[in-house]
Write an enzyme that holds these catalytic residues in place. Structure first.
Site, PDB file in Angstrom:
ATOM      1  N   GLU A   2      35.981  -8.925  -8.672  1.00 46.76           N
ATOM      2  CA  GLU A   2      36.590  -8.210  -9.788  1.00 46.76           C
ATOM      3  C   GLU A   2      35.663  -7.094 -10.303  1.00 46.76           C
ATOM      4  OE1 GLU A   2      39.498  -8.440 -10.859  1.00 46.76           O
ATOM      5  OE2 GLU A   2      39.412  -7.431 -12.786  1.00 46.76           O
ATOM      6  N   CYS A  91      36.370 -18.359 -11.672  1.00 46.38           N
ATOM      7  CA  CYS A  91      35.902 -17.339 -12.614  1.00 46.38           C
ATOM      8  C   CYS A  91      35.361 -17.974 -13.898  1.00 46.38           C
ATOM      9  CB  CYS A  91      37.038 -16.374 -12.947  1.00 46.38           C
ATOM     10  SG  CYS A  91      36.487 -15.091 -14.082  1.00 46.38           S
ATOM     11  N   GLY A 194      27.478 -18.554  -2.226  1.00 48.00           N
ATOM     12  CA  GLY A 194      26.495 -18.555  -3.309  1.00 48.00           C
ATOM     13  C   GLY A 194      25.080 -18.327  -2.818  1.00 48.00           C
ATOM     14  N   GLY A 217      29.273 -12.821  -1.563  1.00 50.16           N
ATOM     15  CA  GLY A 217      29.602 -12.213  -2.846  1.00 50.16           C
ATOM     16  C   GLY A 217      28.698 -10.998  -3.031  1.00 50.16           C
ATOM     17  N   ARG A 218      27.724 -11.138  -3.928  1.00 54.08           N
ATOM     18  CA  ARG A 218      26.838 -10.012  -4.229  1.00 54.08           C
ATOM     19  C   ARG A 218      26.035  -9.542  -3.024  1.00 54.08           C
ATOM     20  NH1 ARG A 218      24.011 -13.191  -8.826  1.00 54.08           N
ATOM     21  NH2 ARG A 218      24.461 -14.744  -7.210  1.00 54.08           N
TER      22      ARG A 218
HETATM   23  C1  LIG Z   1      30.948  -8.834 -10.562  1.00 58.92           C
HETATM   24  C2  LIG Z   1      31.472 -10.070  -9.912  1.00 58.92           C
HETATM   25  C3  LIG Z   1      32.837 -10.186  -9.678  1.00 58.92           C
HETATM   26  C4  LIG Z   1      33.353 -11.320  -9.068  1.00 58.92           C
HETATM   27  N1  LIG Z   1      34.687 -11.407  -8.846  1.00 58.92           N
HETATM   28  C5  LIG Z   1      35.196 -12.493  -8.224  1.00 58.92           C
HETATM   29  C6  LIG Z   1      36.567 -12.583  -7.938  1.00 58.92           C
HETATM   30  O1  LIG Z   1      37.357 -11.703  -8.254  1.00 58.92           O
HETATM   31  N2  LIG Z   1      37.012 -13.701  -7.300  1.00 58.92           N
HETATM   32  C7  LIG Z   1      36.174 -14.698  -6.912  1.00 58.92           C
HETATM   33  O2  LIG Z   1      36.626 -15.691  -6.322  1.00 58.92           O
HETATM   34  N3  LIG Z   1      34.867 -14.651  -7.184  1.00 58.92           N
HETATM   35  C8  LIG Z   1      34.363 -13.560  -7.817  1.00 58.92           C
HETATM   36  N4  LIG Z   1      33.025 -13.496  -8.074  1.00 58.92           N
HETATM   37  C9  LIG Z   1      32.144 -14.561  -7.598  1.00 58.92           C
HETATM   38  C10 LIG Z   1      31.652 -14.261  -6.199  1.00 58.92           C
HETATM   39  O3  LIG Z   1      32.723 -14.177  -5.293  1.00 58.92           O
HETATM   40  C11 LIG Z   1      30.697 -15.346  -5.699  1.00 58.92           C
HETATM   41  O4  LIG Z   1      31.381 -16.575  -5.704  1.00 58.92           O
HETATM   42  C12 LIG Z   1      29.476 -15.483  -6.585  1.00 58.92           C
HETATM   43  O5  LIG Z   1      28.944 -14.236  -6.942  1.00 58.92           O
HETATM   44  C13 LIG Z   1      28.413 -16.314  -5.858  1.00 58.92           C
HETATM   45  O6  LIG Z   1      28.106 -15.748  -4.621  1.00 58.92           O
HETATM   46  P1  LIG Z   1      26.832 -14.778  -4.460  1.00 58.92           P
HETATM   47  O7  LIG Z   1      25.652 -15.542  -5.023  1.00 58.92           O
HETATM   48  O8  LIG Z   1      26.774 -14.548  -2.977  1.00 58.92           O
HETATM   49  O9  LIG Z   1      27.115 -13.564  -5.259  1.00 58.92           O
HETATM   50  C14 LIG Z   1      32.484 -12.376  -8.683  1.00 58.92           C
HETATM   51  C15 LIG Z   1      31.120 -12.251  -8.927  1.00 58.92           C
HETATM   52  C16 LIG Z   1      30.609 -11.127  -9.520  1.00 58.92           C
HETATM   53  C17 LIG Z   1      29.115 -11.033  -9.751  1.00 58.92           C
END
Ligand SMILES: Cc1cc2nc3c(=O)[nH]c(=O)nc-3n(C[C@H](O)[C@H](O)[C@H](O)COP(=O)(O)O)c2cc1C
Length: 323
Positions: A2, A91, A194, A217-218
């Protein structure tokens, strides 16, 4: 994601490669059938094949808590050409949780299962229905029940962000906590997510969770070729060169949806903030554009950055010659 991964960004990341699929930003569902334009706005890929230009299928992500409303909206998305439906139960945002959406539903495993079931029943059997959860809300005492419910309701895949809502985004991610719910061999369609920032993290996350797939994700934003390198299974690989990436960033600035003058450059600034993790040059470019809100000014900053970057490259080259 998002607010950060819109259609142009999906096109960009999937063209770099390594992705099997991606999901849209949230389609927020209350108790009504949303007009088609909402789906086209959030998933412009539906105006074509439903895939990114690289051919990667895009699933429409629904956020809500009303099973019937989610089901009819899922059906509409599929009728418009969506390759799959993704249901968000992860979320942590207060505004979302206050209206009974996202991770707050993890407190009610039966509600989660009921939503998955309603959507599964509504859309044709061949259309994937996926769900995204966290380990739980305050703790992970209900994880097994949630996972069991989601699988029994017929979800095609389940992605688990290995933190609770209480953990927010704070490291670490608890990949090991997923292992107990993976004992059942039918759960091969469970995906770990994650704190995956490089290829080694992806290997460790899969080993420790026993999942055989990862969701980024990020990490996808901080290293845009990470999925490709994970796919190639090359732990020694370095992120793509900055001089190639900066052209992508510039192009992203030009292409990204700028809905009002006040927001010009916001998504680019956000992306640079993620890129800083791997690229010091992203920090200097970010500093140049941080306070700018006009397209011309930002374009000029890109030019100045490129000149400075080339100058530094020249200096490095002459250093190499001297030594
Ligand atoms: C800015 C932002 C927006 C995100 N939007 C969504 C989303 O729309 N749907 C979702 O399932 N997870 C969303 N997440 C979570 C990520 O998909 C992911 O689960 C989370 O960041 C952990 O993974 P990472 O450590 O690799 O970032 C969002 C995370 C961030 C930081």
């Amino acid at each position: 994601m998002e607010g950060v991964i819109d259609a142009p960004m999906r096109a960009r990341l999937t063209s770099i490669g390594g992705y099997s699929r991606c999901v849209t930003e949230f389609v927020r569902v209350t108790d009504v059938l949303l007009p088609e334009r909402v789906f086209f706005r959030l998933c412009p890929e539906l105006l074509g094949s439903g895939c990114t230009p690289a051919g990667t299928p895009v699933y429409v992500q629904l956020l809500g808590s009303d099973p019937k409303a989610l089901a009819v909206n899922a059906l509409r998305a599929v009728a418009l050409g969506a390759h799959g439906i993704d249901l968000n139960f992860g979320c942590p945002a207060k505004t979302v949780n206050n209206s009974m959406g996202g991770s707050i539903l993890l407190r009610e495993p039966q509600t989660v299962a009921g939503i998955v079931q309603a959507v599964r029943d509504a859309v044709p059997a061949q259309v994937p229905v996926t769900a995204k959860i966290r380990l739980g809300y305050d703790d992970y005492n209900s994880l097994a029940e949630i996972v069991d419910g989601v699988h029994k309701a017929g979800a095609t895949e389940l992605a688990i962000h290995a933190r609770t809502k209480f953990n927010g985004y704070k490291p670490p991610a608890y990949w090991d906590a997923v292992r107990p719910v993976m004992d059942d061999k039918r759960r091969t369609n469970t995906i770990i997510n994650g704190e995956i920032w490089d290829v080694a993290d992806s290997v460790a996350a899969m080993q420790r969770s026993t999942c055989s797939h990862v969701m980024l994700g990020r990490g996808a934003l901080s290293a845009p070729d990470l999925a490709k390198r994970i796919h190639q299974n090359d732990e020694t690989s370095a992120p793509m060169a900055w001089h190639l990436l900066v052209e992508e960033v510039r192009d992203q600035f030009i292409c990204s949806d700028q809905n009002s003058e006040r927001h010009i450059g916001n998504r680019t600034k956000q992306w640079l903030a993620y890129l800083k993790r791997n690229y010091p040059q992203a920090q200097s470019l970010f500093a140049r554009i941080r306070t700018l809100h006009d397209a011309k000014g930002i374009e000029k900053a890109f030019d100045a950055h490129k000149r400075e970057d080339l100058h530094e490259l020249d200096e490095i080259k002459s250093d190499v010659t001297i030594h």
